[in-house]
Motif scaffolding. Structure first.
Motif, PDB file in Angstrom:
ATOM      1  N   LEU A  61       0.846  -1.184   0.000  1.00  0.00           N
ATOM      2  CA  LEU A  61       0.000   0.000   0.000  1.00  0.00           C
ATOM      3  C   LEU A  61       0.888   1.243   0.000  1.00  0.00           C
ATOM      4  N   LYS A  62       0.396   2.311  -0.571  1.00  0.00           N
ATOM      5  CA  LYS A  62       1.187   3.529  -0.675  1.00  0.00           C
ATOM      6  C   LYS A  62       1.659   3.972   0.709  1.00  0.00           C
ATOM      7  N   GLY A  63       2.950   4.245   0.812  1.00  0.00           N
ATOM      8  CA  GLY A  63       3.519   4.696   2.072  1.00  0.00           C
ATOM      9  C   GLY A  63       4.147   3.597   2.898  1.00  0.00           C
ATOM     10  N   TYR A  83      -3.298 -12.407 -10.034  1.00  0.00           N
ATOM     11  CA  TYR A  83      -3.370 -12.591  -8.580  1.00  0.00           C
ATOM     12  C   TYR A  83      -2.303 -11.690  -7.963  1.00  0.00           C
ATOM     13  N   ILE A  84      -2.607 -11.104  -6.812  1.00  0.00           N
ATOM     14  CA  ILE A  84      -1.581 -10.397  -6.059  1.00  0.00           C
ATOM     15  C   ILE A  84      -1.412 -11.076  -4.703  1.00  0.00           C
ATOM     16  N   VAL A  85      -0.176 -11.075  -4.233  1.00  0.00           N
ATOM     17  CA  VAL A  85       0.141 -11.636  -2.922  1.00  0.00           C
ATOM     18  C   VAL A  85       0.540 -10.478  -2.014  1.00  0.00           C
ATOM     19  N   VAL A  86      -0.222 -10.295  -0.941  1.00  0.00           N
ATOM     20  CA  VAL A  86      -0.015  -9.172  -0.029  1.00  0.00           C
ATOM     21  C   VAL A  86       0.376  -9.713   1.336  1.00  0.00           C
ATOM     22  N   GLY A  87       1.479  -9.215   1.869  1.00  0.00           N
ATOM     23  CA  GLY A  87       1.933  -9.662   3.172  1.00  0.00           C
ATOM     24  C   GLY A  87       1.872  -8.565   4.208  1.00  0.00           C
ATOM     25  N   THR A 112      -0.743  -7.841   7.125  1.00  0.00           N
ATOM     26  CA  THR A 112      -0.499  -8.639   8.335  1.00  0.00           C
ATOM     27  C   THR A 112       0.198  -7.860   9.439  1.00  0.00           C
ATOM     28  N   GLN A 113       0.952  -6.811   9.087  1.00  0.00           N
ATOM     29  CA  GLN A 113       1.636  -6.026  10.107  1.00  0.00           C
ATOM     30  C   GLN A 113       1.031  -4.631  10.265  1.00  0.00           C
ATOM     31  N   ALA A 114      -0.122  -4.433   9.662  1.00  0.00           N
ATOM     32  CA  ALA A 114      -0.812  -3.148   9.808  1.00  0.00           C
ATOM     33  C   ALA A 114      -1.402  -3.019  11.210  1.00  0.00           C
ATOM     34  N   PRO A 115      -1.524  -1.808  11.720  1.00  0.00           N
ATOM     35  CA  PRO A 115      -2.158  -1.611  13.032  1.00  0.00           C
ATOM     36  C   PRO A 115      -3.572  -2.182  13.076  1.00  0.00           C
ATOM     37  N   GLU A 116      -4.293  -2.073  11.941  1.00  0.00           N
ATOM     38  CA  GLU A 116      -5.639  -2.631  11.826  1.00  0.00           C
ATOM     39  C   GLU A 116      -5.694  -3.490  10.556  1.00  0.00           C
ATOM     40  N   ALA A 163      -6.801  -2.604   6.570  1.00  0.00           N
ATOM     41  CA  ALA A 163      -5.787  -2.642   5.517  1.00  0.00           C
ATOM     42  C   ALA A 163      -6.200  -3.595   4.401  1.00  0.00           C
ATOM     43  N   TYR A 164      -6.764  -4.738   4.784  1.00  0.00           N
ATOM     44  CA  TYR A 164      -7.238  -5.697   3.781  1.00  0.00           C
ATOM     45  C   TYR A 164      -8.358  -5.087   2.946  1.00  0.00           C
TER      46      TYR A 164
END
Length: 238
Positions: free
Chosen positions: A185-187, A209-213, A217-221, A225-226
């Motif tokens: 995500l931006k930033g 397909y995109i793979v997002v980690g 998974t490490q976002a405050p919320e 984020a998802y």
């Protein structure tokens, strides 16, 4: 189905998985189980995730002699996962053996998992390619050539960065799948991945397909984020 947005479960234990999935708070996800998690928790974790209704990309990047890969894939096919992968650097004979194992191991009445190949890791840049792997060709050309070999071996697609997704399709086939990690995500910090984009950019560049980690998974919320990732992915698709 979560619209081909795959969440990387880059944690070490089943307990951590459960905690993370609770934070994302969705009944069904497409998740990636990699080496760290699978080698510690094994098939029982896969069964538990399938019982919860999740789709699974089992990301073990098999790379061995053809016979070994054939036998390994024959066993993995019994787990009812949705996607598996190999390293394209193992060669066409190995990739064909992987498909043969998947076909033979898939239970009757089930569809075999999608099988894709890693071209180059998203942590690889031109300097690493030349100095460590000793391949003195442009990175993009290596990825396209590996992709072509993968297509000729009969696999469903490749893992590549979003930056190469459209070029892979143009060079090989528009129906050849591009599964792209390196999504931020931006930033967000790119960490050890060097070829990264946002979800919206990935879609525009041709990712299937995109793979997002970490961005989720490490976002405050993680749930918020998802949702943001999905919104970017959907808005460009509509």
């Amino acid at each position: 189905m979560s619209e081909n947005v795959i969440i990387a479960l880059d944690v070490a234990t089943h307990q951590e998985v459960s905690s993370l999935l609770t934070k994302i708070d969705r009944k069904q996800l497409y998740v990636k189980v990699g080496m760290e998690l699978y080698y510690q928790e094994g098939p029982e974790l896969i069964k538990a995730l399938k019982n919860q209704g999740h789709d699974i990309f089992l990301d073990l990047k098999l790379h061995d002699i053809p016979t070994t890969v054939y036998k390994a894939m024959k066993g993995l096919a019994k787990l009812d996962v949705d996607m598996v992968n190999v390293h394209a650097a193992g060669g066409q004979k190995m990739m064909r053996a992987a498909l043969e194992g998947l076909d033979e191991g898939t239970p009757s009445g089930k569809t075999r998992p999608l099988c894709i190949a890693v071209t180059q890791l998203t942590s690889t840049d031109q300097a690493l390619l030349e100095n460590d792997i000793l391949i003195h060709q442009p990175l993009e050309q290596v990825i396209l050539t590996y992709g072509r070999k993968t297509f000729e071996a009969g696999l469903d697609g490749v893992v590549c960065s979003p930056l190469e997704a459209g070029k892979v399709k143009e060079y090989i086939s528009k129906d050849f799948l591009a599964v792209t990690p390196g999504i931020r995500l931006k930033g967000d910090d790119s960490n050890d991945q060097k070829r990264v984009t946002t979800p919206k950019q990935a879609r525009m560049l041709g990712s299937d397909y995109i793979v997002v980690g970490r961005s989720v998974t490490q976002a405050p919320e993680p749930s918020a984020a998802y949702s943001r990732v999905l919104e970017e992915w959907r808005n460009d698709h509509e």
